[in-house]
Write a protein that holds these residues in place. Structure first.
Motif, PDB file in Angstrom:
ATOM      1  N   LEU A 267     -31.674 -17.532   6.748  1.00  0.00           N
ATOM      2  CA  LEU A 267     -32.653 -18.119   5.841  1.00  0.00           C
ATOM      3  C   LEU A 267     -33.490 -19.194   6.528  1.00  0.00           C
ATOM      4  CD1 LEU A 267     -30.523 -18.335   2.592  1.00  0.00           C
ATOM      5  CD2 LEU A 267     -32.748 -17.204   2.793  1.00  0.00           C
ATOM      6  N   TRP A 270     -36.123 -17.502   8.553  1.00  0.00           N
ATOM      7  CA  TRP A 270     -37.165 -16.912   7.712  1.00  0.00           C
ATOM      8  C   TRP A 270     -38.056 -17.991   7.110  1.00  0.00           C
ATOM      9  CZ3 TRP A 270     -38.428 -17.293   2.513  1.00  0.00           C
ATOM     10  CH2 TRP A 270     -39.368 -16.369   2.054  1.00  0.00           C
ATOM     11  N   LEU A 271     -37.454 -19.059   6.601  1.00  0.00           N
ATOM     12  CA  LEU A 271     -38.243 -20.123   5.982  1.00  0.00           C
ATOM     13  C   LEU A 271     -39.177 -20.771   6.996  1.00  0.00           C
ATOM     14  CD1 LEU A 271     -35.476 -21.785   3.771  1.00  0.00           C
ATOM     15  CD2 LEU A 271     -37.530 -20.630   2.915  1.00  0.00           C
ATOM     16  N   THR A 274     -41.949 -18.096   8.078  1.00  0.00           N
ATOM     17  CA  THR A 274     -42.868 -17.753   6.993  1.00  0.00           C
ATOM     18  C   THR A 274     -43.730 -18.944   6.599  1.00  0.00           C
ATOM     19  OG1 THR A 274     -41.220 -16.183   6.199  1.00  0.00           O
ATOM     20  CG2 THR A 274     -43.006 -16.720   4.696  1.00  0.00           C
ATOM     21  N   TRP A 364     -41.541 -17.991  -1.251  1.00  0.00           N
ATOM     22  CA  TRP A 364     -41.058 -18.939  -0.241  1.00  0.00           C
ATOM     23  C   TRP A 364     -40.486 -20.187  -0.904  1.00  0.00           C
ATOM     24  CZ3 TRP A 364     -41.640 -23.902   1.479  1.00  0.00           C
ATOM     25  CH2 TRP A 364     -41.167 -24.188   2.758  1.00  0.00           C
ATOM     26  N   ALA A 367     -37.199 -19.389  -2.718  1.00  0.00           N
ATOM     27  CA  ALA A 367     -36.093 -19.231  -1.778  1.00  0.00           C
ATOM     28  C   ALA A 367     -35.666 -20.580  -1.208  1.00  0.00           C
ATOM     29  CB  ALA A 367     -36.488 -18.276  -0.649  1.00  0.00           C
ATOM     30  N   SER A 394     -31.226 -16.499  -2.707  1.00  0.00           N
ATOM     31  CA  SER A 394     -32.302 -16.905  -1.820  1.00  0.00           C
ATOM     32  C   SER A 394     -32.627 -15.807  -0.814  1.00  0.00           C
ATOM     33  CB  SER A 394     -31.930 -18.193  -1.079  1.00  0.00           C
ATOM     34  OG  SER A 394     -32.976 -18.624  -0.244  1.00  0.00           O
ATOM     35  N   SER A 398     -36.191 -13.880  -0.137  1.00  0.00           N
ATOM     36  CA  SER A 398     -36.826 -13.855   1.178  1.00  0.00           C
ATOM     37  C   SER A 398     -37.210 -12.453   1.609  1.00  0.00           C
ATOM     38  CB  SER A 398     -35.895 -14.471   2.225  1.00  0.00           C
ATOM     39  OG  SER A 398     -34.814 -13.586   2.521  1.00  0.00           O
TER      40      SER A 398
END
Length: 408
Positions: A267, A270-271, A274, A364, A367, A394, A398
């Motif tokens: 995560l 990805w966070l 993104t 976004w 999440a 979450s 995502s």
């Protein structure tokens, strides 16, 4: 040395440390909630059915050690060291960042400084909420009801007061002001802001019943009014700042979520990736802690509480946070048909706010809020199962893994 969060969650060790410090009710003290403090943890413990003003606050400093204010308070004998926990026991009046708490809690002083509210009668003071090293909320009312009206007071940290006053002044000059809980007075020498009680029931108490759909639509209308108010707020909060908030919570709570380490790492990647790729949205006056517990709902209207963290931000921050709290309420059995409630909330917001809602930014922020809530609730009673559930939710938002939920 054990990590702060591991010491904090060791109930036997905490109770023994509080007992050694002579804390009343230590044998039955339970963790109420905890949060990051620098690189350590600050927590509130209380015995069942015990008044909040007699709860015990514990600070477990990290590598940077305790704040200088606490060291000075300890040297003066106002606070105590908890050797067993390698931490500190705080008292509400002795909290080093809430200087002036003794006056705020002095029922004899209240009629002198708050005559318009107490009617000149001796006041009864009750602590409503205490966030050690952060803020104190009290409720004042005259003895036996009296002639004065009840009110709430928030004792603010010195560094926060000027910013809060600027935020509140900006919002008070907008058309959204009647729907916002803004201060009605204050005692500046105490840094105490006063608020009149507002009518209504907290929305999170309504979400399991027949008033749920009406409540979330009223909530959407209040949020739309805030976002479209045009208030120029002194602070901003972008995705980079939101990532920093999540990182602080992960530094604090990750040891307690060790079983989800791989998912949390996924995560975070990805966070971070993104956040840099998504297009920028408009910066609007945002609440930043918008969730059902912050809304008081009547049959006709809703009012929004706790504007302490308001800042200019993308509208999806508040929208995603609200939807993440519906996920949380679903996990706790406190919301009926959360997907339908979320859809109704977004539909009403889109109808009343002439602002674009980007589905990528919304996913976004939702999440991100779920990761933060996983950390928050892992450091509360019963959080062992909630944390992993929220992390899985979450991941679903995502898109990194298959989802069992409808797309936002």
């Amino acid at each position: 040395m054990a990590a702060p969060v591991e010491r904090l969650l060791d109930a036997t060790r905490v109770r023994e440390a509080l007992g050694e410090a002579g804390v009343e009710g230590a044998a039955s003290a339970r963790l109420d909630r905890a949060w990051p403090w620098r690189d350590g943890v600050c927590a509130l413990f209380r015995a069942p059915r015990r008044r909040l003003e007699r709860a015990s606050a514990v600070l477990l400093p990290g590598r940077s050690g305790p704040p200088s204010e606490l060291r000075r308070a300890a040297a003066a004998g106002r606070d105590r060291r908890l050797e067993r926990l390698d931490g500190w026991l705080l008292s509400i009046p002795g909290d080093p960042l809430l200087a002036g708490a003794e006056g705020v809690l002095d029922g004899a002083a209240a009629p002198v400084l708050l005559p318009g509210w107490t009617g000149g009668e001796r006041a009864v003071v009750r602590v409503l909420r205490y966030k050690p090293l952060r803020r104190l909320t009290v409720v004042y009312r005259p003895v036996n009801g009296g002639t004065g009206r009840r009110l709430f007071g928030k004792l603010q940290r010195p560094a926060a007061l000027a910013r809060l006053e600027a935020v509140q002044t900006a919002l008070a000059a907008t058309a959204a002001a009647p729907a916002l809980a803004l201060p009605s007075g204050g005692v500046r020498r105490w840094r105490l802001q006063l608020f009149d009680p507002l009518p209504g029931s907290e929305l999170d108490r309504l979400l399991a019943g027949p008033a749920a759909e009406r409540g979330v639509r009223l909530a959407a209308g209040v949020l739309a009014a805030l976002h479209c108010s045009g208030a120029r707020l002194p602070a901003t909060h972008d995705r980079r700042a939101e990532l920093a908030v999540i990182d602080r919570w992960l530094d604090c709570a990750a040891p307690a979520l060790a079983g989800c380490a791989a998912e949390l790492a996924e995560l975070q990647r990805w966070l971070t990736g993104t956040a840099a790729a998504l297009p920028a949205g408009p910066a609007v006056p945002a609440h930043r802690d918008f969730h059902p517990g912050q809304l008081l709902v009547t049959a006709e209207r809703a009012a929004l509480l706790d504007l302490d963290t308001a800042a200019a931000a993308e509208p999806e921050l508040d929208l995603g946070n609200f939807l993440a709290h519906l996920d949380l309420l679903e996990a706790r059995g406190g919301a009926r048909r959360p997907e339908r409630l979320g859809a109704g909330f977004l539909e009403e917001y889109r109808r009343t706010a002439p602002l674009p809602v980007d589905t990528g930014r919304l996913a976004w922020y939702r999440a991100a809020a779920l990761v933060r809530l996983a950390c928050v609730y892992r450091l509360r009673p019963g959080g062992a199962a909630l944390g992993p559930f929220l992390i899985r939710r979450s991941l679903a938002q995502s898109g990194a893994r298959g989802t069992s939920m409808e797309a936002v």
